[in-house]
Design an enzyme around this catalytic site. Structure first.
Site, PDB file in Angstrom:
ATOM      1  N   GLU A  49       0.882  -1.160   0.000  1.00  0.00           N
ATOM      2  CA  GLU A  49       0.000   0.000   0.000  1.00  0.00           C
ATOM      3  C   GLU A  49       0.925   1.217   0.000  1.00  0.00           C
ATOM      4  O   GLU A  49       1.842   1.280   0.839  1.00  0.00           O
ATOM      5  CB  GLU A  49      -0.885   0.053   1.254  1.00  0.00           C
ATOM      6  CG  GLU A  49      -1.849   1.238   1.184  1.00  0.00           C
ATOM      7  CD  GLU A  49      -2.593   1.538   2.495  1.00  0.00           C
ATOM      8  OE1 GLU A  49      -2.244   0.952   3.528  1.00  0.00           O
ATOM      9  OE2 GLU A  49      -3.506   2.371   2.449  1.00  0.00           O
ATOM     10  N   ARG A  64       5.161 -12.647   9.777  1.00  0.00           N
ATOM     11  CA  ARG A  64       5.934 -11.471   9.414  1.00  0.00           C
ATOM     12  C   ARG A  64       7.230 -11.426  10.216  1.00  0.00           C
ATOM     13  O   ARG A  64       7.365 -12.053  11.252  1.00  0.00           O
ATOM     14  CB  ARG A  64       5.106 -10.212   9.656  1.00  0.00           C
ATOM     15  CG  ARG A  64       4.704 -10.041  11.104  1.00  0.00           C
ATOM     16  CD  ARG A  64       4.293  -8.601  11.474  1.00  0.00           C
ATOM     17  NE  ARG A  64       4.260  -7.687  10.395  1.00  0.00           N
ATOM     18  CZ  ARG A  64       3.135  -7.155   9.890  1.00  0.00           C
ATOM     19  NH1 ARG A  64       1.966  -7.500  10.405  1.00  0.00           N
ATOM     20  NH2 ARG A  64       3.183  -6.292   8.920  1.00  0.00           N
ATOM     21  N   LYS A  77       4.584   0.864  10.057  1.00  0.00           N
ATOM     22  CA  LYS A  77       4.602   2.070   9.236  1.00  0.00           C
ATOM     23  C   LYS A  77       4.073   3.267  10.016  1.00  0.00           C
ATOM     24  O   LYS A  77       4.529   4.389   9.839  1.00  0.00           O
ATOM     25  CB  LYS A  77       3.791   1.858   7.951  1.00  0.00           C
ATOM     26  CG  LYS A  77       4.510   0.973   6.952  1.00  0.00           C
ATOM     27  CD  LYS A  77       3.987   1.210   5.535  1.00  0.00           C
ATOM     28  CE  LYS A  77       3.036   0.112   5.119  1.00  0.00           C
ATOM     29  NZ  LYS A  77       2.552   0.268   3.733  1.00  0.00           N
TER      30      LYS A  77
END
Length: 566
Positions: free
Chosen positions: A38, A264, A274
């Site tokens: 994204e 992850r 982020k």
RNA sequence: UGGGGCGUAGCCAAGUGGUAAGGCACCGGGUUUUGGUCCCGGCAUCCGGAGGUUCGAAUCCUCCCGCCCCAGCCA
């Protein structure tokens, strides 16, 4: 050789095994994966794991990997991020050929499929507010309640949905919801929102749209459009897979992708969120997204980490489903491993102490031949000027040497790398008692660093000629977060920020060849570590970043000693 | 609490009923014109726990414990 590379797809992680089986058993002729960022922030090492997985599998299987921007939320996404992400991916060493896509490329198709869902009674326009929808959703233990608009006629929903698209309603006035099961134990299946009204400028489509599909509605369908065979994502989407499959089952999509999830990456002393990285930038805790302390791709690059080291690291940690926090030392190991092989060696003195070689002819200059990389003879050698006045590292001298310190001390002989043996004859101090100069004598028979009589000093020091050295600023870096687990035990993450994560050294003196070093070239300052020029360098003011120190057993010994006496 | 996952050494991680790979870290020792690199050796009688099945279990069964994710019109 170093890192074990998964030789074949069969011998890899569980995802590669699935892919290999699908190929072997004919479920797919070719493999198509995708990396779907994204564009709302910069890529970081966590992404590197996903990137290497997706692009790596495609490469190993002779398939392809698409780059697809998941740009379904114009309120958070920006062109700046799109550009940075592409640059970072290329730098990491991956290429997507013609296969650059955007979820926004599919907005028209996605909209038509939403209409299809309404027509088939599988979706409806809901007039409830966000708060009301939340209240109706129920909880983990109680089923949700159906919206009063759930059974509204398809024609009415259709009309409303068209008017949503036409911009007749303000943000949040209505949403389109999939009609699945408000009593499902899986909350994602309790009539999830698939379209919402957002009057926002989209970086790609501008103001063409004011309704946007949610992640759940866009992702799987985009996968299907592109013929993705294996849609690989992280564990938190496991709960979404039933919805992913439901949409694929209920829409006339051109292919049938499958979603697989892996754990992850997490790193000690590091934050890979982020949201937090954005705050570090916006609140001025770092110099920007590319600050050398940031775990972003651009930060690591500016820090001097080679892409190959990052790739090695990722294959070293593997891919599995268990939550993990990898010690940042593993990344450092991979980086040192590459740099040891590839980085040219240079002389640089960070904290200079003057040495005067009394018996060396004043004004004489000798060009000493110094190997560029003992690990790689093909790297050749260079000439470094030797003169009567030199600078050495202050840490390399001790007036009263402690046990196990075998560098320079009064009366002691050491080797100056690729030059001569020198013996310290006198220590000169200033009024405050600080050592300001060492008077030494050299042995002319040791030119190049070897004594005819076989004498072998216990230490070899790096040095620079006072007449030739170039001044430089050097920035030393340490972990951005002092705790291995920032924000653990209920602490505010920002309390764990390391106040000494950056140390700027100004009076450094480096060998002249360093003045011409290109950006992105990481070298080894002998005996100190790996360093690279920072973009802040300007003509006349060299700035270097310390990538990493060398492994330093002497420093470790000292640290242990401190603990003993403390 | 309902659902979905996961527990193998300090950290990652193989292992898929035949008797615990590998890497990082750590601890020795050797080589060395970087206290670097490299080389050699050490490092789980045991796989979250307890039972059970089996000639044989980290692998199969049962129960228990712990950790992570989910109640955005974020992704």
């Amino acid at each position: 050789m170093s890192v074990q590379t998964p030789s074949s797809p069969e011998r890899g992680d569980f995802i590669r095994e699935i892919v290999a089986a699908d190929l072997r058993e004919g479920r797919h002729q070719t493999v198509v994966t995708r990396f779907p960022p994204e564009p709302n922030g910069y890529l970081h090492v966590g992404h590197a794991k996903s990137i290497c997985l997706n692009f790596g599998i495609a490469r190993e299987c002779g398939g392809r990997c698409h780059l697809r921007f998941d740009d379904t939320n114009p309120t958070k996404e920006e062109q700046e991020y799109i550009d940075a992400i592409e640059a970072d991916l290329r730098w990491l060493g991956f290429d997507w050929g013609e296969h650059l896509y955007y979820a926004s490329d599919y907005f028209e198709q996605l909209y038509e499929w939403a209409v299809h869902l309404v027509r088939t009674g599988k979706a409806y326009v809901d007039d409830l507010t966000a708060d009301e929808i939340r209240e109706h959703r129920g909880t983990f233990t109680e089923p949700g309640r159906e919206s009063p608009w759930r059974d509204r006629p398809a024609d009415e929903s259709l009309d409303l949905f068209e008017r949503m698209r036409a911009g007749e309603f303000p943000d949040g006035a209505r949403v389109l919801r999939a009609r699945i099961d408000m009593a499902s134990a899986n909350i994602n299946l309790r009539d999830p929102v698939v379209y919402r009204i957002l009057h926002a400028e989209h970086p790609r489509t501008g103001d063409a749209w004011c309704v946007y599909p949610t992640y759940d509605f866009a992702h799987g369908q985009s996968d299907a459009i592109e013929g993705i065979t294996h849609s690989i994502c992280t564990l938190e989407f496991e709960d979404h897979r039933p919805l992913y499959d439901w949409l694929i089952d209920n829409l006339p999509v051109p292919s049938r992708p499958h979603q697989y999830e892996f754990a992850r990456l997490n790193l000690t002393h590091t934050v890979l969120s982020k949201r937090i990285l954005l705050r570090l930038v916006n609140e001025g805790h770092v110099r920007g997204w590319d600050d050398p302390r940031m775990p972003t791709m651009s930060g690591l690059r500016r820090r001097g980490f080679p892409a190959e080291g990052i790739r090695d690291f990722v294959t070293m940690v593997g891919v599995a489903k268990a939550d993990n926090v990898v010690e940042v030392g593993m990344l450092e190991h991979s980086v040192r491993n590459v740099l040891n092989r590839t980085a040219p060696r240079r002389f640089a003195v960070l904290d200079p102490l003057k040495v005067v070689v009394e018996n060396y002819p004043e004004g004489q200059v000798e060009e000493m031949e110094v190997p560029n990389n003992p690990e790689d003879p093909s790297a050749g050698s260079r000439r470094v000027s030797f003169t009567q006045e030199l600078w050495i590292e202050r840490d390399d001298f001790m007036e009263e040497p402690v046990r196990k310190f075998f560098r320079l001390a009064p009366g002691r002989e050491v080797r100056l790398r690729s030059a001569y043996f020198v013996t310290c004859r006198e220590v000169v101090k200033d009024a405050a008692g600080r050592v300001v100069e060492l008077r030494c004598r050299y042995d002319p028979d040791t030119r190049g660093g070897d004594a005819p009589d076989g004498r072998r000093p216990k230490a070899t020091l790096h040095w620079v000629s006072a007449a030739h050295a170039v001044p430089a600023e050097v920035r030393l870096y340490d972990y951005l977060f002092r705790s291995p687990y920032p924000g653990a035990d209920g602490r505010d993450l920002f309390e764990d920020l390391n106040p000494d994560s950056e140390t700027v050294l100004r009076g450094c003196l480096v060998e002249p060849s360093l003045a011409g070093l290109a950006a992105g070239e990481t070298v080894q300052f002998e005996r100190l570590g790996y360093f690279c020029p920072d973009p802040d360098s300007a003509p006349g003011t060299l700035v270097f970043n310390r990538t990493l120190t060398l492994r330093d057993t002497w420093a470790k010994l000292q640290a242990q000693g401190r603990h003993d006496t403390a």
